[in-house]
Write an enzyme that holds these catalytic residues in place. Structure first.
Site, mmCIF file in Angstrom:
data_model
loop_
_atom_site.group_PDB
_atom_site.id
_atom_site.type_symbol
_atom_site.label_atom_id
_atom_site.label_comp_id
_atom_site.label_asym_id
_atom_site.label_seq_id
_atom_site.Cartn_x
_atom_site.Cartn_y
_atom_site.Cartn_z
ATOM 1 N N GLN A 1 27.755 -22.197 -16.117
ATOM 2 C CA GLN A 1 28.735 -21.368 -15.845
ATOM 3 C C GLN A 1 27.599 -20.664 -14.815
ATOM 4 O OE1 GLN A 1 31.825 -20.333 -16.377
ATOM 5 N NE2 GLN A 1 31.423 -18.568 -15.200
ATOM 6 N N VAL B 1 33.466 -13.984 -10.839
ATOM 7 C CA VAL B 1 32.624 -16.057 -11.690
ATOM 8 C C VAL B 1 31.246 -14.954 -13.103
ATOM 9 C CG1 VAL B 1 31.390 -17.091 -11.941
ATOM 10 C CG2 VAL B 1 32.866 -16.623 -9.460
ATOM 11 N N ALA B 2 32.155 -15.286 -14.220
ATOM 12 C CA ALA B 2 31.579 -14.504 -14.601
ATOM 13 C C ALA B 2 30.308 -14.629 -14.853
ATOM 14 C CB ALA B 2 32.223 -14.623 -16.749
ATOM 15 N N SER C 1 31.578 -15.831 -20.204
ATOM 16 C CA SER C 1 33.389 -16.006 -19.507
ATOM 17 C C SER C 1 33.487 -16.709 -21.333
ATOM 18 C CB SER C 1 32.495 -17.988 -19.103
ATOM 19 O OG SER C 1 34.028 -18.137 -18.627
ATOM 20 N N HIS D 1 35.796 -19.418 -20.524
ATOM 21 C CA HIS D 1 34.948 -20.654 -20.288
ATOM 22 C C HIS D 1 34.489 -21.209 -21.421
ATOM 23 C CE1 HIS D 1 38.581 -21.668 -17.760
ATOM 24 N NE2 HIS D 1 38.047 -20.373 -17.052
ATOM 25 N N ASP E 1 42.282 -22.825 -16.416
ATOM 26 C CA ASP E 1 42.741 -22.629 -15.236
ATOM 27 C C ASP E 1 43.548 -23.447 -15.059
ATOM 28 O OD1 ASP E 1 40.872 -19.932 -14.973
ATOM 29 O OD2 ASP E 1 39.432 -21.299 -13.989
ATOM 30 N N GLU F 1 43.896 -12.379 -11.520
ATOM 31 C CA GLU F 1 43.510 -13.981 -11.741
ATOM 32 C C GLU F 1 45.233 -14.928 -12.341
ATOM 33 O OE1 GLU F 1 40.038 -16.133 -13.506
ATOM 34 O OE2 GLU F 1 38.754 -14.497 -12.132
ATOM 35 N N HIS G 1 44.671 -17.749 -14.430
ATOM 36 C CA HIS G 1 43.225 -17.975 -15.883
ATOM 37 C C HIS G 1 44.514 -17.487 -17.140
ATOM 38 C CE1 HIS G 1 39.617 -17.581 -17.648
ATOM 39 N NE2 HIS G 1 40.592 -17.205 -18.541
HETATM 40 ZN ZN LIG Z 1 39.651 -19.432 -15.784
#
Ligand SMILES: [Zn+2]
Length: 260
Positions: free
Chosen positions: A137, A166-167, A172, A174, A181, A224, A227
């Protein structure tokens, strides 16, 4: 107090209307978020100060902190990770591979069912991203900053604009393995039949569109369409009925619990 969320919603709606968010170009969006950033939350109220009684404290809060976060919910499905709240310490999901990505093994059954049911209707859902390590990330964030710098932005602006999409490492979803995603991470995904199907059915499999277009001021992330976040079926259904994003929903559950 009990209608605080509703009041904030009205205020936010007004702000949104004033900002004319619909159809903004990236540059304008950046300015919008910059404005939000400059209204960023002040320090938390002093310890011991009753959180609910001070209207002055409310005035000091920026729009991004209108939901109250009193700690991670007990329910693993509702872990809240965003630009302000990092992945909880000890985050170490047991991963399972689905297609070409890895996700938390606890969401695999619902995820595969969703993909399979969509396929039954002739729709193709592909996994473009699942679990990411915090290190990965961090690399993605740094790359986004570099891209913005190469466009001529100042470091501060490059960092800020990168953070919209973007984290940072550890910030994130993720990193939890609970987010996916879909279909190539395309801005135009919301124009597809697959997106429309997800709008109608994702909740049946426990997934929610995590960064909806009308909640950007609460999530801190632009729309997004690709996501999706697993929250489990019961929660996904409630969030859909109440039209709450995860930040609002966690705050809502806190409020419900406080009322007993
Ligand atoms: Zn994502």
């Amino acid at each position: 107090m009990e209608n605080r969320l509703a009041v904030w919603k009205k205020i936010l709606f007004g702000l949104l209307a004033a900002a004319g968010v619909t159809g903004l170009l990236t540059a304008t969006t950046a300015v919008f978020f910059y404005a939000l950033g400059s209204a960023a939350p002040q320090a938390s109220p002093a310890a011991g100060e009753p959180a609910s009684s001070s209207s002055a404290a409310e005035e000091e809060e920026g729009p991004l902190s209108t939901w109250e976060f009193t700690g991670q919910p007990d329910d693993w499905r509702l872990v809240l990770v965003n630009f302000e709240i990092p992945v909880p310490a000890g985050n170490d999901p047991v991963l399972e591979t689905v297609g070409t990505v890895q996700v938390d093994e606890r969401i695999v059954e619902d995820l595969e069912r969703m993909i399979g049911d969509a396929a039954q209707e002739g729709l193709t859902l592909t996994l473009s991203s699942g679990y990411r390590s915090e290190e990965r990330q961090g690399e993605l964030f740094e790359q986004a900053v570099q891209d913005n710098l190469s466009l001529g932005m100042s470091l501060q602006m490059a960092d800020m604009v990168a953070a919209e999409s973007v984290a940072r490492a550890g910030y994130s979803e993720h990193n939890t393995g609970l987010a996916v995603d879909l279909n190539g991470v395309l801005e135009t995904f919301d124009e597809t039949a697959e997106y429309r199907w997800l709008q109608r059915h994702a909740y049946e499999y426990g997934f929610v569109l995590r960064y909806p277009e009308d909640k950007t001021e609460l999530t801190g992330i632009r729309f997004e369409p690709w996501h999706y976040r697993y929250v489990g079926r019961e929660h996904a259904e409630k969030m859909r009925l109440l039209n709450l994003c995860l930040e609002e929903y966690v705050a809502y559950l806190d409020e419900q619990a406080a009322r007993g």
